[in-house]
Structure formats: structure tokens, C-alpha cells
Scaffold this motif. Structure first.
Motif, PDB file in Angstrom:
ATOM      1  N   UNK A 116      -4.259 -56.770  19.974  1.00  0.00           N
ATOM      2  CA  UNK A 116      -3.775 -55.389  19.979  1.00  0.00           C
ATOM      3  C   UNK A 116      -2.375 -55.341  19.357  1.00  0.00           C
ATOM      4  N   UNK A 170       6.270 -48.236  21.384  1.00  0.00           N
ATOM      5  CA  UNK A 170       6.787 -48.978  22.537  1.00  0.00           C
ATOM      6  C   UNK A 170       7.953 -48.228  23.182  1.00  0.00           C
ATOM      7  N   UNK A 212       6.708 -45.364  25.100  1.00  0.00           N
ATOM      8  CA  UNK A 212       6.190 -45.866  26.365  1.00  0.00           C
ATOM      9  C   UNK A 212       7.326 -46.037  27.375  1.00  0.00           C
ATOM     10  N   UNK A 228      10.445 -56.583  31.208  1.00  0.00           N
ATOM     11  CA  UNK A 228      10.273 -56.121  29.826  1.00  0.00           C
ATOM     12  C   UNK A 228      11.436 -56.541  28.942  1.00  0.00           C
ATOM     13  N   UNK A 266      -0.717 -46.943  30.651  1.00  0.00           N
ATOM     14  CA  UNK A 266      -1.132 -48.156  31.374  1.00  0.00           C
ATOM     15  C   UNK A 266      -1.574 -49.255  30.424  1.00  0.00           C
ATOM     16  N   UNK A 267      -2.321 -48.848  29.436  1.00  0.00           N
ATOM     17  CA  UNK A 267      -2.797 -49.830  28.464  1.00  0.00           C
ATOM     18  C   UNK A 267      -1.623 -50.490  27.753  1.00  0.00           C
ATOM     19  N   UNK A 268      -0.635 -49.691  27.429  1.00  0.00           N
ATOM     20  CA  UNK A 268       0.532 -50.237  26.730  1.00  0.00           C
ATOM     21  C   UNK A 268       1.363 -51.127  27.646  1.00  0.00           C
ATOM     22  N   UNK A 269       1.463 -50.724  28.891  1.00  0.00           N
ATOM     23  CA  UNK A 269       2.226 -51.551  29.834  1.00  0.00           C
ATOM     24  C   UNK A 269       1.593 -52.926  29.958  1.00  0.00           C
ATOM     25  N   UNK A 317       0.051 -54.439  27.780  1.00  0.00           N
ATOM     26  CA  UNK A 317       0.266 -55.203  26.553  1.00  0.00           C
ATOM     27  C   UNK A 317       1.713 -55.652  26.385  1.00  0.00           C
ATOM     28  N   UNK A 318       2.601 -55.056  27.122  1.00  0.00           N
ATOM     29  CA  UNK A 318       4.031 -55.269  26.870  1.00  0.00           C
ATOM     30  C   UNK A 318       4.485 -56.731  26.969  1.00  0.00           C
TER      31      UNK A 318
END
Lengths: 428, 120
Positions: free
Chosen positions: A1, A8, A11, A31, B9-12, B14-15
């Protein structure tokens, strides 16, 4: 992905807005790599910055670089000369910063700063990277302005004792060894210099010691200035407590020192020579060494800064605080340095979060002891204006000249209380 | 669950992978991150940092100088206003209090007055 940086960041904003990270049980630090702040110098400015950085944002990685295992304060070193405190009383370790606040204290000297690569080199050769750097190196001395004077002479026979430590001990021993009837010559520097009322508190507390142990002795102050801090209060105190013991000569009245002879213990002024059994020459000053080596100082020898954050105007990402920086109306004092350190810590926390620093509120209080029960003070409250850091009109100022004995005694008690609290606030 | 939330959520999830591959925002320097203690940058706290130099960290004094910690907002505000207008005797507090507006005094009083309730 794959994910773009823009997505980002979106997000992250979403997470911030909804406090989503907490809900998901993922901490902020999972993070972001921990932001690294490096502080050079463990005195009033640097140690206060390190402590308050961790207090304001415990997730930061804070490294304090200081070669000395413990810091001896210039404030209250005059009390040691007067016999009212010991060197141990004015020595503070970094144990609490390390153990209670999680500051990484490195006992080494910073020898170079690379403002492009954002790194500090230590004398051991180790290189430490930073996101923000704070430089709080205190003062250095201009040894070459007076003929016959040098660092070697200051270390051996004519201590300045203006960085507390071995020279404070040397000056104390010289006073104790002096005969009754001897002369102490005290030479304060021209402006600007560390602790403007300091030389005059020193004269007071040396007089306190001499009056009790060597009452035929005298003190001659050869000043590079025409007037000095709290002059009216000191002069009145000297007349009351030590009549006839302290003589002050202004710069044009024979006070300007042009040379010294360490062998004959003589000070040359424009109006003749003065001999002393003890000579306490405090030379002119400039920013600490590393500030020059890193290109942070201007042609006058001090470091220009943006007063909103104390960020250097010479190099971005580097903040200069304390005696080395040019802080507008604020004096060069330990209290001022600690106030600047706290404001800088808050500004750095904001800047590392991509926010503007909140407009600073700065403060200074300098207590001086004329005698054990005779205290005087100068206070100042400062804000940012278009003209830089200015004192709030109508605020601050001196102990009233008509203060009662009770008030003067109260100020002496508060001076002692202030020292206890500020040292605990910084190193405790 | 809304589509947007799913996306977040999906991005989190992946982070951490992103960070591992070196493309995370940490490497880029100054981008905003979530404040851990957002209240720390309040004007009241910035003003109160000045007080600690004499009254101790968080206003907890270890000497003859009075503590501010544990006193009520009303008590602190009244004391500072009285120092400012000279109706309360002091050594240096009158000189300090004159450096703050009534609004700033209110913020300082609120900050210190509520500090003991925050379990500092």
C-alpha cells in the motif's frame, strides 16, 4: 500500500481533530520519531530550559551538554566571601534533571555546532543531532583590554571570581590571609556585564567580613563606569554598616584601570597606581566561547536573537539565551537567564508542533545583600513590543530608599528564600 | 462506521510501515503533531512560569517565600490586585504585580488556583 505525504498529513489532522489516536490506543510517539532538543550549558539558562522542556512535553528527547559534574552559582558566591555560605551550599548537581525529569545529561564540552546538518560535536568526538538547539554558554572574558593582565594572572594572583568555582575559593583564601589594615582593590567592568549589582554586593560582603575580622582594612572600588546598579541603596547601606571602609572611584575620577602588575600587586589607573593586598579585577565580557565558534555572536561580542522565541537571527533552529544573548531591557542575571530558558522551552514546544510561540512574559528579580540583615532588590517585568523586549512602564524598580529596617531585613530573608527556590526550580 | 472513518483507520494501520520505510513525516521535520498536553501552552501557564523563579516550581515553595500552590483562584487574584494597587504591604510583590493587567492576573490566578486539582 502506498500513501502520499499529503494524505498522511490529512490523516494526522483527522486524528488530532477527533482525538482519534487516544481511542485507538496508539500514542503520538508511535508515529513520530521523538523530537530532539539539545541544550549546551547547564547554568541558570540551560538547566531551566532542559527541565521545563521535559515538564511541558515529556515526549521530547532532551540532551543537556555540560562539562562540569556540578554547577557552582555566581549568585550567592559573594555570601561565601562574606562567610555566610559555603561552596557546598552554592553547588548543584544534575541528578534530579537526570532521574526525575529524564534529561539525558552528558558530561562533556560542546566544541562545534553545524547549523546546516543540525548537529553538535563534543570534545570526545561524538556528534549529536538535534531538531532544535539551545545555546546557553554564559560569559567569556576580554583579557586583552588591560595591559599586563591575562587568564593566567586571573587564575593565579588576581582572581575575577566572576564564574563561581576555583577563583571564588582563591579570592576567599586571599581575603582570609590578608593582614588587618590591608587594602582590597575591586575593579568592576564597563557595561554590559553579568550581574550589574554583583560587584557592589561583593564589596558589601567583603566589608562585612573585614569589619568583624580585620577592621583596619579598607576596600577601594576602581570602576570602569560613572554610575552603578542600586547605587543610592548601596551607598546608603555602606555609610550605615561600614562607615569609612569602602571608597568608590568613578571611571573619570581615577577608576578606569589601564594596566596591572601582578608581581607588585598594583593596578594602574589613568590617575595613578593603586596597590592592594587583594586585587579582584573583573574584566570586560563577551558571549561564551561556543557562541563565537558557531557564528552566533555579532561584532560587539553578543548574540542577536528574535525576542519572541530567543531563536538566533544568525542561524535558524538555534536559540541563544542567558548572558550571551541580547535581550533588550533585561539585565544579564541568573534569574533573567532562567526566565528566558522557560520562555524558550515553551516556544520550542510550540515550534516543534508547527505552532507559533505564545508571546513571552519575562521577569527578573535581583536581590543583593548589603549585610546579613540588610537586603535590597531590583525587579523587572518584561514583554515583547515592536522595540523588542521592554520593561512594563510603572512596574519593577528598586527597594525604596526610605525602606524601614524591618523591610530591609525582610528583603534579606527573601533573598535567602529566593535562592533556595530558584535553585530547586532549576536543578532540583 | 462511516466511509471516512474507515479510511482513517486503514491509514493508521499503515502508518508504522510508512515510518519503517522512511517516508513518514518524522523525517520531514516540523509538521504539526498531536499535542500531548494541549493545555500547557495556555497564556496563564506562560505567565505563571515567571512566578516559579521565586515561589518554586508549580508555586510550591521550599523556603520562607509563600507558596502559591494550593491557594484558591479568588485568594490569588485578590492578593495580586491588592499588591498592584498598594493596599497590601509587600517587599517586591507590589513592583511585580504592577507589570500585569487585571486580565493577566485573572489568568495567573486561574492557572495556579486549579493546578492542585490537576494532580501535578
Amino acid at each position: 500500500m502506498s500513501i502520499s505525504r499529503r494524505d498522511f498529513n490529512k490523516l494526522l489532522l483527522a486524528g488530532t481533530a477527533g482525538s482519534a489516536f487516544g481511542l485507538f490506543g496508539i500514542s503520538n510517539t508511535a508515529f513520530a520519531a521523538r523530537k530532539r532538543v539539545v541544550v549546551i550549558g547547564g547554568g541558570f539558562g540551560g538547566a531551566a530550559t532542559a527541565k521545563y522542556l521535559k515538564k511541558l512535553d515529556p515526549t521530547l528527547s532532551v540532551t543537556l551538554i555540560e562539562p562540569k559534574a556540578a554547577f557552582v552559582t555566581c549568585p550567592f558566591s559573594n555570601w561565601v566571601l562574606g562567610g555566610l555560605k559555603t561552596m557546598k551550599d552554592i553547588t548543584h548537581t544534575y541528578t534530579a534533571l537526570r532521574n526525575q525529569y529524564g534529561v539525558n545529561v552528558i558530561a562533556d564540552r560542546a566544541v562545534a555546532i553545524d547549523p546546516v546538518k543540525n548537529s553538535v560535536k563534543l570534545s570526545s568526538g561524538k556528534v549529536i543531532g538535534y531538531d532544535r538547539l539551545v545555546v546557553s554558554p554564559g560569559i567569556d572574558f576580554k583579557y586583552d583590554e588591560i595591559a599586563g593582565y591575562s587568564k593566567k594572572i586571573a587564575d593565579s594572583s588576581m582572581p575575577h571570581a566572576w564564574q563561581a568555582g576555583p577563583q571564588t575559593v582563591l579570592l576567599h583564601k586571599q581575603l582570609q590571609a590578608m593582614k588587618n589594615g590591608g587594602t582590597v582593590v575591586l575593579c568592576p567592568p564597563g557595561n554590559p556585564f553579568r550581574c550589574p549589582p554583583g560587584p557592589y554586593e561583593r564589596a558589601s560582603l567583603i566589608a562585612y567580613y573585614l569589619k568583624r575580622h580585620k577592621p583596619k582594612s579598607k576596600i577601594v572600588i576602581l570602576d570602569a563606569k560613572e554610575k552603578f546598579s542600586k547605587q543610592g541603596l548601596f551607598t546608603k547601606g555602606w555609610e550605615r554598616l561600614y562607615p569609612g571602609m569602602i571608597e568608590w572611584r568613578s571611571s573619570t575620577g581615577g577608576g578606569k584601570v589601564v594596566g596591572v602588575d601582578a608581581k607588585t600587586m598594583t593596578v594602574e589607573t589613568e590617575l595613578g597606581a593603586v596597590k592592594g593586598e587583594v586585587i579582584n579585577l573583573i574584566p570586560s565580557q563577551k558571549a561564551g566561547k561556543i557562541a563565537f565558534e558557531a557564528g552566533l555572536a555579532n561584532e560587539k561580542g553578543w548574540c542577536p536573537i528574535d525576542p519572541a522565541s530567543f531563536e538566533s537571527t544568525m542561524h535558524k533552529g538555534i536559540h541563544v539565551i542567558g548572558d550571551s544573548c541580547i535581550a533588550g531591557a533585561m539585565p544579564k542575571s541568573g534569574f533573567a537567564a532562567s526566565s528566558q530558558g522557560k520562555v524558550t522551552a515553551a516556544a520550542i514546544v510550540n515550534l516543534l508542533r508547527g505552532q507559533e510561540p505564545i508571546s513571552p512574559s519575562l521577569v527578573n528579580t535581583c536581590y543583593s545583600l548589603v549585610g546579613p540583615n540588610y537586603g535590597v532588590s531590583v525587579a523587572g517585568v518584561y514583554r515583547l513590543s515592536e522595540a523588542g523586549i521592554v520593561e512594563i512602564p510603572g512596574s519593577g524598580g528598586l527597594t525604596p530608599v526610605d525602606a524601614t529596617d524591618d523591610q530591609l531585613e525582610q528583603e534579606a530573608l527573601f533573598a535567602d528564600g529566593w535562592y533556595t527556590n530558584i535553585c530547586k526550580d532549576i536543578w532540583g | 462506521m462511516s466511509r471516512t472513518k474507515k479510511h482513517v483507520l486503514a491509514m493508521l494501520a499503515a502508518a508504522p510501515l510508512l515510518l519503517a520505510s522512511g517516508h513518514g513525516f518524522a523525517a520531514t521535520g516540523q509538521e504539526a503533531s498531536k499535542p500531548v498536553k494541549p493545555e500547557t501552552e495556555s497564556r496563564g501557564e506562560i505567565l505563571s512560569l515567571s512566578c516559579a523563579g521565586c515561589h518554586g516550581t508549580d508555586g510550591k515553595s521550599a523556603s520562607i517565600i509563600p507558596s502559591i500552590y494550593g491557594k484558591s483562584p479568588d485568594y490569588i487574584e485578590t492578593a495580586l490586585i491588592d499588591f498592584k494597587n498598594g493596599s497590601r504591604q509587600s517587599t517586591v510583590m507590589d513592583r511585580h504585580a504592577k507589570g500585569y493587567s487585571d486580565d493577566e492576573i485573572h489568568l495567573i490566578a486561574e492557572y495556579f488556583g486549579n493546578l492542585s486539582k490537576k494532580n501535578h
